[in-house]
Write an enzyme that holds these catalytic residues in place. Sequence first.
Site, PDB file in Angstrom:
ATOM      1  N   TYR A  20      35.228  33.965  48.163  1.00  0.00           N
ATOM      2  CA  TYR A  20      34.353  32.959  47.993  1.00  0.00           C
ATOM      3  C   TYR A  20      34.601  31.992  49.069  1.00  0.00           C
ATOM      4  O   TYR A  20      35.030  30.738  48.948  1.00  0.00           O
ATOM      5  CB  TYR A  20      34.846  32.191  46.635  1.00  0.00           C
ATOM      6  CG  TYR A  20      34.842  33.073  45.479  1.00  0.00           C
ATOM      7  CD1 TYR A  20      33.668  33.497  45.178  1.00  0.00           C
ATOM      8  CD2 TYR A  20      35.930  33.348  44.858  1.00  0.00           C
ATOM      9  CE1 TYR A  20      33.230  34.591  44.168  1.00  0.00           C
ATOM     10  CE2 TYR A  20      36.109  34.259  43.662  1.00  0.00           C
ATOM     11  CZ  TYR A  20      34.659  34.831  43.242  1.00  0.00           C
ATOM     12  OH  TYR A  20      34.797  35.825  42.455  1.00  0.00           O
ATOM     13  N   TYR A 148      33.392  33.730  32.018  1.00  0.00           N
ATOM     14  CA  TYR A 148      33.398  34.607  33.231  1.00  0.00           C
ATOM     15  C   TYR A 148      33.836  36.151  33.035  1.00  0.00           C
ATOM     16  O   TYR A 148      35.009  36.068  32.438  1.00  0.00           O
ATOM     17  CB  TYR A 148      34.385  33.793  34.404  1.00  0.00           C
ATOM     18  CG  TYR A 148      34.433  34.574  35.683  1.00  0.00           C
ATOM     19  CD1 TYR A 148      33.514  34.679  36.458  1.00  0.00           C
ATOM     20  CD2 TYR A 148      35.562  35.387  35.858  1.00  0.00           C
ATOM     21  CE1 TYR A 148      33.824  35.393  37.739  1.00  0.00           C
ATOM     22  CE2 TYR A 148      35.718  36.093  37.009  1.00  0.00           C
ATOM     23  CZ  TYR A 148      34.702  36.152  37.798  1.00  0.00           C
ATOM     24  OH  TYR A 148      34.869  36.764  39.042  1.00  0.00           O
ATOM     25  N   ASP A 249      37.106  40.487  26.328  1.00  0.00           N
ATOM     26  CA  ASP A 249      37.675  40.493  27.814  1.00  0.00           C
ATOM     27  C   ASP A 249      38.960  39.768  27.948  1.00  0.00           C
ATOM     28  O   ASP A 249      39.073  38.353  27.615  1.00  0.00           O
ATOM     29  CB  ASP A 249      36.517  39.782  28.534  1.00  0.00           C
ATOM     30  CG  ASP A 249      37.053  39.631  30.019  1.00  0.00           C
ATOM     31  OD1 ASP A 249      38.122  40.144  30.461  1.00  0.00           O
ATOM     32  OD2 ASP A 249      36.094  39.113  30.743  1.00  0.00           O
ATOM     33  N   LYS A 278      44.484  42.644  35.338  1.00  0.00           N
ATOM     34  CA  LYS A 278      45.255  41.769  35.942  1.00  0.00           C
ATOM     35  C   LYS A 278      46.896  42.085  35.725  1.00  0.00           C
ATOM     36  O   LYS A 278      47.200  43.126  36.807  1.00  0.00           O
ATOM     37  CB  LYS A 278      44.977  40.293  35.545  1.00  0.00           C
ATOM     38  CG  LYS A 278      43.589  39.800  36.254  1.00  0.00           C
ATOM     39  CD  LYS A 278      43.460  38.266  35.808  1.00  0.00           C
ATOM     40  CE  LYS A 278      42.383  37.940  36.398  1.00  0.00           C
ATOM     41  NZ  LYS A 278      42.019  38.107  37.775  1.00  0.00           N
TER      42      LYS A 278
END
Length: 429
Positions: A20, A148, A249, A278
């Site tokens: 990003y 997201y 998620d 993660k």
Amino acid sequence: MSKNNTIDLDFDKNHIWHPYTSMIDPLPVYPVSHTLGPHLYLESGEQLIDGMASWWSAIHGYNHPKLVNAITEQATTMSHVMFGGITHAPAVTLCKKLVEITPDPLQKVFLADSGSVSVEVAIKMALQYWISQGQHTKSKLMTAKKGYHGDTFAAMSVCDPVNSMHSMYQGFLPEHIFVPAPSASISGAVNQQELLELEQAFKQYHHEVAAFIIEPILQNAGGMNFYHPAYLAKLRALCDEYNVLLILDEIATGFGRTGKLFACEHANISPDILCIGKALTGGMMTLSATLTTDNIAFEISKGSAGVLMHGPTFMGNPLACAVASASIELLFENDWQAQVARISKTMQALTQCMQLDDVQDVRILGAIGVVEVNRTIDVAKIQKFFISQGLWIRPFGKLIYIMPPYTTSDQHITALCTGIYAAIAQQQY
């Protein structure tokens, strides 16, 4: 780090594309020489308290000997082997642990490389489940705005359609069905109206919906939106009533971050498909998993393909599996519940930010603290300030948040909270 190994920042700026980041006017990057415990050490000598746990993954801090030993020992026997037609002890051991600690209906484990890929796999599972039963009309997903789910294309297609960083890809992405983001706060009253609106969406669209996907209790990178468990419980009931699969998620919320081992436990429900990543390896290596039920796995296997159509090259990597098993063991050895409860209590210091005119809201859940301000944050400016205070915090949008390692001391949590207050009070953003 010795001078002859100093990072070439000019090369980095001119040739390396960071996430990003503009290649014309890139944000500053800070060269890290090494890590230890809760700290990042910069080449320039600063010692920074890491408030981000390397994007929420390094839950045990850095260089924990148990995790380092797991990788080192595994590397002496087998670093990698293809998972097609082959299995190995690290994968079997890890999958046993995952089946044991996740909600009971989840019995089948598919190992992948990253959180985004685990979402891709979950979507494939849902679509193949219905295709295998001849229900080709159930070809869409339904999801809530502000979500997201990752950067790959299928995952992007279920991110927020307007405000997400992926809105530019509209027209290339599959078009799915979006409902309003849950708005009732986690500790507030149940919003019956939004539950009725959710039910109406199921009535209208269920014939074409394969699955509903959502981040349970906390929508993370879409805006750090904490929502009421009643929404999740209602969602589970509606999926059952209208014959829609539920994908949760938990890539960011799993492994204790919200105060429950998995955030779906706040609503006492379980999904049909679960995505984790993660913190799975304690931030040591990339690894994710998608878990599902016997029924879904068997129905997919009865279909014309006879298999789930996915197979990453590094699926079931022995190094990653070995360190993931060690991380799960460490989670319980360290009494993660006590660790997270302690951090949550100390993070209450963030509520002092509500005294500041520029602050719109403060939200705390488990080992997550969020301060929302009234304008978009200048990331370069605020990070320079945080580093001057010995902190590593990386905000986005209007949100300054911390999700530190569970091993972070009360003193260091207080320093993170104090630094956030100072940055806002001094207009350092």
